[in-house]
Design an enzyme around this catalytic site. Structure first.
Site, PDB file in Angstrom:
ATOM      1  CG  ASN A   1      -0.141   0.016   2.381  1.00 13.62           C
ATOM      2  OD1 ASN A   1       0.518   0.828   2.879  1.00 13.62           O
ATOM      3  ND2 ASN A   1      -0.400  -1.404   3.273  1.00 13.62           N
TER       4      ASN A   1
ATOM      5  CG  PHE B   1      -2.504   5.671  13.386  1.00  9.71           C
ATOM      6  CD1 PHE B   1      -1.623   5.464  14.169  1.00  9.71           C
ATOM      7  CD2 PHE B   1      -2.454   7.035  12.394  1.00  9.71           C
ATOM      8  CE1 PHE B   1      -0.495   6.140  14.491  1.00  9.71           C
ATOM      9  CE2 PHE B   1      -1.572   8.011  12.854  1.00  9.71           C
ATOM     10  CZ  PHE B   1      -0.570   7.561  14.007  1.00  9.71           C
TER      11      PHE B   1
ATOM     12  CE  LYS C   1       7.880 -12.653 -14.254  1.00  7.43           C
ATOM     13  NZ  LYS C   1       8.613 -12.060 -15.592  1.00  7.43           N
TER      14      LYS C   1
HETATM   15  N1  CTP Z   1      -3.392  -3.303  12.262  1.00  6.89           N
HETATM   16  C1  CTP Z   1      -2.462  -4.425  13.066  1.00  6.89           C
HETATM   17  N2  CTP Z   1      -2.506  -5.441  12.375  1.00  6.89           N
HETATM   18  C2  CTP Z   1      -3.411  -5.858  11.218  1.00  6.89           C
HETATM   19  C3  CTP Z   1      -4.182  -4.769  10.784  1.00  6.89           C
HETATM   20  C4  CTP Z   1      -4.242  -3.638  11.201  1.00  6.89           C
HETATM   21  O1  CTP Z   1      -1.886  -3.801  13.854  1.00  6.89           O
HETATM   22  N3  CTP Z   1      -3.227  -6.927  10.694  1.00  6.89           N
HETATM   23  C5  CTP Z   1      -3.478  -1.692  13.112  1.00  6.89           C
HETATM   24  C6  CTP Z   1      -2.951  -1.094  12.310  1.00  6.89           C
HETATM   25  O2  CTP Z   1      -1.780  -0.645  12.671  1.00  6.89           O
HETATM   26  C7  CTP Z   1      -3.765   0.336  12.907  1.00  6.89           C
HETATM   27  C8  CTP Z   1      -4.822  -0.373  13.331  1.00  6.89           C
HETATM   28  O3  CTP Z   1      -4.670  -1.562  13.266  1.00  6.89           O
HETATM   29  O4  CTP Z   1      -3.097   0.746  14.001  1.00  6.89           O
HETATM   30  C9  CTP Z   1      -6.290  -0.082  12.242  1.00  6.89           C
HETATM   31  O5  CTP Z   1      -5.931  -0.505  10.835  1.00  6.89           O
HETATM   32  P1  CTP Z   1      -7.049  -0.606   9.786  1.00  6.89           P
HETATM   33  O6  CTP Z   1      -6.356  -1.644   8.699  1.00  6.89           O
HETATM   34  O7  CTP Z   1      -7.537   0.442   9.511  1.00  6.89           O
HETATM   35  O8  CTP Z   1      -8.297  -1.479  10.659  1.00  6.89           O
HETATM   36  P2  CTP Z   1      -8.926  -2.698  10.158  1.00  6.89           P
HETATM   37  O9  CTP Z   1      -9.396  -3.215  11.490  1.00  6.89           O
HETATM   38  O10 CTP Z   1      -8.153  -3.573   9.369  1.00  6.89           O
HETATM   39  O11 CTP Z   1     -10.320  -2.249   9.542  1.00  6.89           O
HETATM   40  P3  CTP Z   1     -10.777  -1.711   7.904  1.00  6.89           P
HETATM   41  O12 CTP Z   1      -9.883  -2.623   7.105  1.00  6.89           O
HETATM   42  O13 CTP Z   1     -12.082  -2.221   7.979  1.00  6.89           O
HETATM   43  O14 CTP Z   1     -10.667  -0.366   7.908  1.00  6.89           O
END
Ligand code: CTP
Length: 403
Positions: free
Chosen positions: A210, A324, A289
């Site tokens: 990402n 976050f 690959k």
């Molecule tokens: N996070 C994490 N491990 C993961 C996914 C997320 O530690 N596998 C943490 C991120 O570092 C961030 C928080 O979770 O602090 C929120 O991440 P986000 O990806 O936005 O939340 P999700 O629960 O995945 O929700 P959604 O994808 O529905 O937005």
């Protein structure tokens, strides 16, 4: 308990019999977590060798102002910037006089002239010299300039006199230096931070990732270290250099990030999940690959990655946990849902649909969400925002654990 974690103490040693105790001061400062560099005057080297101080401090000892080689390595200006505090112990009557008059004739006095950091003196001299009107006049001047004076103590002196002029004991000096930083928001705490994206391998040449630049997480790590924390930064692949005083552990995938956090978390006081962790990874990483073949479509089987922050928040000895929420819509609503779903202490909600802030920008604006309220931090540089976030976290952490 005294803390000097992450603090850089420049110890200046001047000529006097108490100089032998400066070796012990190095030890006490290091015991409290400080990084110590030593500057010695010519007089000091008559009482204790630079070799002793070098062996104890683990850093080269600085002695000369006009040695081109030494200045090329770390000159007086760099030293003066490096130090969080300049401690002169013992400080002789002569050195106090130099400092009071702005004399810059040797390395230590130029460092003191140039530094923006706090200067602390532990005077040591014969009681007659201490009581002398010139010394007392210099003392007054130095105090007026906000230079901190530790001691001196009274008692029997090396020359047989009794009276004021003995240097304080090394333990006492180290404790008083540490007390200068007591107000630091994260003094004595361990903070683990994740930052950057993760990369989930598809085959040896491709991955899913990402746009996270890691800038916000790195700025938070820098601010945490500045605030006195032992700071561990578990970082996905980014184009950023490691902030000073931060222990960076590089990882690539979410699974590696999970492992690294698991190892560091048991003694952490605060966890901040700033990484944009990939929610899914390919079920299998192809060993060769993948060829595009004849089909117009391709299907990739994905499996969920472990949720790192949820794992942290579920621990019995859970640290203060901050996540976050990077969202493109309903930012506050989704942020609050994340707070509850993942059992976090705080969520830093970030609108990433706004191009002027967010992933690759140097500025950001966020809302801090916790059980009680929302707090807006409007647009500012990521480094300023990070410092402000750290202050809020410290306040909430203290009210949770020391209420
Ligand atoms: N996070 C994490 N491990 C993961 C996914 C997320 O530690 N596998 C943490 C991120 O570092 C961030 C928080 O979770 O602090 C929120 O991440 P986000 O990806 O936005 O939340 P999700 O629960 O995945 O929700 P959604 O994808 O529905 O937005």
């Amino acid at each position: 308990m005294m803390h000097l974690i992450n603090k850089r103490v420049l110890l200046g040693v001047t000529g006097g019999i108490a100089a032998y105790k400066s070796a012990e001061i190095v030890r006490r400062l290091q015991d409290a977590g400080a990084d110590v560099r030593v500057v010695m005057t010519k007089g000091a080297q008559e009482f204790i060798t630079a070799l002793t101080m070098q062996a104890l401090s683990g850093n080269p000892v600085h002695t000369d102002l006009l040695d081109p080689q030494a200045e090329a390595a770390m000159g007086h200006i760099e030293l003066s910037r490096w130090a969080d505090v300049v401690l002169v112990a013992p400080a002789s009557a002569n050195f106090m006089s130099k400092l009071a008059t702005g004399d810059g004739s040797d390395l230590l006095s130029t460092v003191c002239l140039a530094t923006q950091s706090k200067i602390v003196l532990a005077p040591a001299m014969n009681q007659g010299m201490w009581r002398n009107a010139s010394t007392q006049e210099n003392l007054k001047t130095l105090l007026e300039r906000d230079i901190k004076i530790l001691g001196p103590a009274s008692g029997g002196q090396a020359c047989g006199d009794v009276g004021p002029g003995r240097m304080l004991e090394p333990d006492d000096i180290a404790t008083q230096v540490a007390s200068l930083f007591e107000q630091d928001a994260f003094a004595g705490l361990k903070v683990v931070i994740t930052a950057g994206p993760t990369r989930e391998a598809i085959d040896p040449v491709r991955y899913i990732s990402n746009h996270s630049s890691g800038k916000m997480g790195y700025a938070i790590a820098e601010a945490a270290a500045e605030a006195g924390a032992k700071t561990v930064l578990v970082s996905g692949p980014v184009q950023l250099s490691c902030p000073a005083r931060v222990d960076r552990q590089d990882v690539v995938s979410a699974l590696q990030m999970y492992e690294a956090v698991s190892k560091e978390i048991s003694d952490a006081d605060i966890f901040i999940g700033a990484a944009a962790v990939a929610d899914f990874r390919p079920v299998e990483e192809a060993s060769e690959k993948i060829k595009k073949g004849a089909s117009d479509t391709m299907t990739l089987n994905m499996t969920k990655n472990p949720d790192i922050i949820a794992m942290v928040a579920q621990r019995e000895d859970k640290p203060f946990t901050v996540g976050f929420a990077a969202e493109t819509q309903n930012v506050l609503e989704y942020g609050r849902k994340k707070l509850e779903a993942k059992k976090l202490d705080m969520v830093i909600a970030n609108d990433v649909s706004d191009q002027s802030i967010g992933f690759n920008s140097d500025d950001n604006a966020v809302t801090l969400i916790d059980k009680e309220a929302n707090e807006n931090l409007s647009v500012r540089s990521k480094s300023q925002l990070a410092r402000d976030i750290i202050q809020v976290i410290a306040k909430k952490y203290k009210s949770k654990y020391h209420a």
